[in-house]
Design an enzyme around this catalytic site. Structure first.
Site: not given
Length: 811
Positions: A13, A16, A84, A87, A501, A697, A701
């Site tokens: 929580c 914690c 075997c 393998c 802007d 954007d 800026d």
């Protein structure tokens, strides 16, 4: 400074997370700690390498653990086709031969292999593919895979129902005879005829409930022993005291002191623990709803990708896809990772990113985003970002970070909670002593003590802020608005000035033809487009685009000469075409009357005028400007109605700036501002006591976005702007500024409501539990009702926060 991310285990929580943060900050090397409860991670900034062992020892005392983020992963495989030892050796050799494999061990007896590999260098799908090439078939052992939703164990499913049934039986036995109309009780366990049996059955039931809910006692006692008492400590001491005293009464009954049958409080201990368990379960279930935004975003991400390598298609897990890999996306599949289309074309549903339902056509060279849906056509995509840096991951991370970070308003609750539990313990002890002195009755005193301890749960205080922030930021994400932190959200709610802007923010950021004065527009644009076809200048592109838009005839120009700052001249069908400003055409012998009223009107509207002449005849004048976005004007109007001062900032000349400002409904226009001066404008407003939000954007800026109280970036803008901002608008729509502002205000209102009710509840509940009503002739609060009230307080706070899911901006 060293910045590292670690995994934290044992957190349940917000309390914690706060405890982990507090413990880690005490480590000598640590400068700052930021704990993310959702991700179970901590970002630690230290002046030297963290002593992980010492930090782990400190955390383990409070039942937590800190671990480094592993680079290697270990997976267990089942291998078919081995017969075997040779393998097994062959399979081991194949696996060890793969680049990035650290260890590989093959067990012939079980037909299994354990492989430890660096997931950054080799992919699990490639390991399986290598085995397949060697003639073997490998697969991941299912119970070793991480499952998104694991089935709960029997204990997890049934421990609360069992505890509640036991509590009901215990409550019935212990209190049935205290009701105005006594309820029937079997003689074998009746307190009058068989007092010892009456006590023993309660002892067994209460003990079973306490064993089921032992986590409260383990966590509570450890927190108390380490000087950091919490809600579990209150439950532990309160119910533990009632249980131990009842145990003492049971011993007295065994020794023949039958009057102690009236001093049993097993039902208080057992029922309170069961109710607290139920309350925490309902609280957790309610809190899970606050993670809906993250879960819905995570569901967008497919679990696997189809890797295209050396002409073969290999299915690999998403974590194993790297930058530069090529992935195949078939029609109807989700695009696994961000990238660029290198083969094929299709329509892509990008509604998860933009909120727009219309699909977007994609061709070779176009960028695609992981999580979006490929509607038609097979695509081959070159991956441009790994999973950690994908757009979807960034979106998820923004929401997670915002939900994990506290708003300044949360400090009020934190400060109260830090002294609340010790204060409650003192109040409970003093109240118990007071009533023992007043009543000379230890049972009465114990009832008061337990009631105060149980009702004074600080969970409602701790939940007040994070739940509202989680739901609010999640709701914003669903609307394509990403609030990067709780702090930004709170600052946003107090904004009184919003600076925009112009280019690319209020306007579309692309010059377009707005008007034309002349006799034959299609023919004029046909000639102009032919002359401007080879130019990359924005005005030239606007003319060419407009010619295509009106379906003008097509010509080919020759002898094209560009005159910097003036225009362009060329020849079409052997005759001269001249396109440019008034000065240029005058030099070429064309009669231009710049003072003409029609031209003057176009200039006042912020247009740039481009003249065109062909074979000595003036074709006309083309007006070009950067047009306002469709929703800019209505957004400015709404912001003003909310009491926000709206300002437009631009590097354009004053005439063009005022024209756009007037169209948008902005009276406060600041023009001819250089990029490095935008920050100075922000600072000047702040010096006058204004709380400023900056909306932009572009790269130019970025500084202003950082300097503003709240930086708002348009999602279609530059990466630098997006990184610098506190709020990101994915859909590139101005109206989302209003949605974000109103949502921020709604979240802060919700937090204040939660804090008020949490403070009010505790202020009212503790005196009642301490016997205030009884002192004036009223009833005494039972610990059972105190436990129910405590659970209700947390649930009510979470439920209030969940109301934000129904938020809608008012237009």
């Amino acid at each position: 400074m060293i910045k590292e991310t670690y995994r934290i285990e044992g957190m349940h929580c917000a309390a914690c997370a706060a405890a982990v943060e507090r413990i880690l900050k005490k480590q000598p090397q640590v400068e700052s700690v930021e704990v993310n409860l959702i991700m179970n991670q901590a970002v630690i900034v230290a002046n030297e390498e963290l002593d992980l062992e010492a930090a782990n020892q400190a955390l383990q005392k409070a039942e937590f653990a800190i671990l480094p983020l592993a680079e290697y992963v270990t997976v267990n495989l089942t291998i078919k086709g081995m017969h075997c030892a040779s393998c097994a050796n062959a399979c081991e050799k194949i696996l060890k031969g793969q680049n990035g494999v650290k260890e590989a061990s093959v067990n012939l007896l079980t037909n299994q292999a354990s492989v430890t590999y660096d997931k950054r260098k080799v992919k699990l799908g490639e390991l399986l593919h290598a085995l397949q090439k060697g003639g073997y078939e490998g697969s991941v052992i299912l119970d070793q895979q991480q499952k998104v939703e694991e089935k709960p164990s029997f204990y997890e499913r049934w421990h609360i129902p069992i505890a509640l049934v036991l509590a009901f039986v215990l409550l019935y036995i212990g209190m049935s005879h205290m009701l105005p109309i006594a309820l029937p009780l079997p003689q074998i366990i009746h307190y009058e005829t068989h007092p010892l049996n009456f006590a023993l059955i309660q002892f067994v039931l209460a003990t079973l409930i306490i064993l089921i809910g032992n986590a409260f006692f383990i966590r509570g006692s450890k927190a108390l022993l380490h000087g950091a008492p919490n809600m579990d400590s209150l439950v532990c001491i309160g119910t533990g005291s009632a249980y131990l005293y009842s145990l003492y009464a049971l011993v007295q009954i065994m020794q023949g002191n039958l009057m102690y049958v009236h001093h049993l409080y097993f039902e208080s201990a057992g029922v309170v623990v069961a109710l607290v368990m139920l309350g925490k379960h309902l609280e957790a279930r309610s809190k899970r709803k606050t993670f809906d935004a993250i879960r819905s975003l995570m569901k967008l991400r497919p679990s696997t990708a189809t890797l295209y390598k050396e002409g073969e298609e290999i299915t690999v897990s998403l974590e194993e896809v790297a930058i530069g890999d090529q992935i195949v996306v078939k029609a109807g599949d989700q695009i696994a990772m961000d990238g660029t289309i290198i083969e094929g074309s299709s329509s892509v549903d990008e509604s998860m990113l933009s909120g727009e339902s219309m699909p977007v056509d994609k061709e070779i060279g176009d960028a695609v985003v992981g999580g979006t849906l490929n509607l038609s056509g097979r695509l081959l995509v070159s991956v441009s970002a790994n999973m950690d840096n994908s757009v979807l991951t960034k979106m998820i991370r923004m929401v997670e970070n915002a939900q994990g970070k506290k708003a300044p308003i949360a400090k009020v609750a934190d400060q109260v909670a830090s002294v609340f539990v010790p204060a409650v313990m003192v109040i409970a002890v003093l109240a118990g002593i007071f009533w023992y002195v007043m009543e000379q009755d230890f049972t009465f005193s114990l009832t008061v003590f337990v009631s105060v301890m149980v009702i004074a749960c600080p969970c409602a205080l701790g939940l007040a802020t994070p739940t509202a922030i989680m739901v609010g930021t999640g709701k914003a994400a669903q609307n394509g608005i990403f609030l990067k932190s709780g702090e930004a959200l709170e600052r946003f709610a107090h904004i009184d000035t919003m600076i925009f802007d112009k280019t690319g923010t209020l306007t579309i950021g692309k010059p377009v033809v707005s008007d034309f004065i002349g006799d034959d527009a299609p023919q004029a644009f046909a000639y102009m487009a032919a002359a401007e076809a080879g130019s990359n200048h924005p005005l030239s592109k606007a003319i060419v685009d407009h010619a295509q838009k009106i379906d003008a005839p097509k010509y080919t120009a020759s002898e094209v000469v560009s005159m910097h700052g003036l225009g362009v001249q060329a020849r079409i069908e052997g005759k001269e075409i001249v396109v440019g400003n008034a000065k240029f055409l005058k030099e070429k012998g064309y009669a231009i009357k710049e003072e003409q009223e029609a031209y003057h009107k176009l200039l006042k509207k912020g247009n740039t005028l481009v003249f065109a002449g062909y074979d000595g005849r003036l074709l006309g004048v083309c007006a070009i400007r950067d047009e306002l976005k469709a929703d800019s004007a209505v957004t400015m109007k709404k912001l003003r109605s909310l009491g926000i001062d709206v300002v437009m900032l631009t590097g354009d000349n004053e005439i063009a700036a005022k024209a756009i400002g007037e169209e948008a409904g902005i009276t406060h226009v600041i023009a001819q501002v250089l990029p490095d001066q935008k920050g100075d404008v922000i600072a000047s407003f702040q010096k006058n006591g204004k709380k400023v939000a900056m909306v932009g954007d572009g790269i130019n800026d970025a500084y202003a976005l950082t300097l503003a109280d709240v930086g708002i970036a348009i999602g279609s803008g530059s990466d630098v702007a997006v990184e610098s901002a506190d709020v990101v608008l994915v859909k590139d729509e101005m109206k989302d500024v209003v949605v974000a502002y109103e949502l921020a205000n709604a979240v802060i209102r919700n937090i204040k409501q939660n804090l008020f009710w949490a403070f009010f509840y505790n202020s009212l509940g503790i005196p009642i539990a301490a016997g205030l009503l009884y002192f004036f002739g009223g009833p005494l609060l039972s610990p059972v009702f105190a436990g129910a009230a405590m659970a209700f307080s947390s649930i009510s706070v979470v439920s209030n926060a969940l109301r934000l899911r129904r938020f809608q901006a008012k237009w």
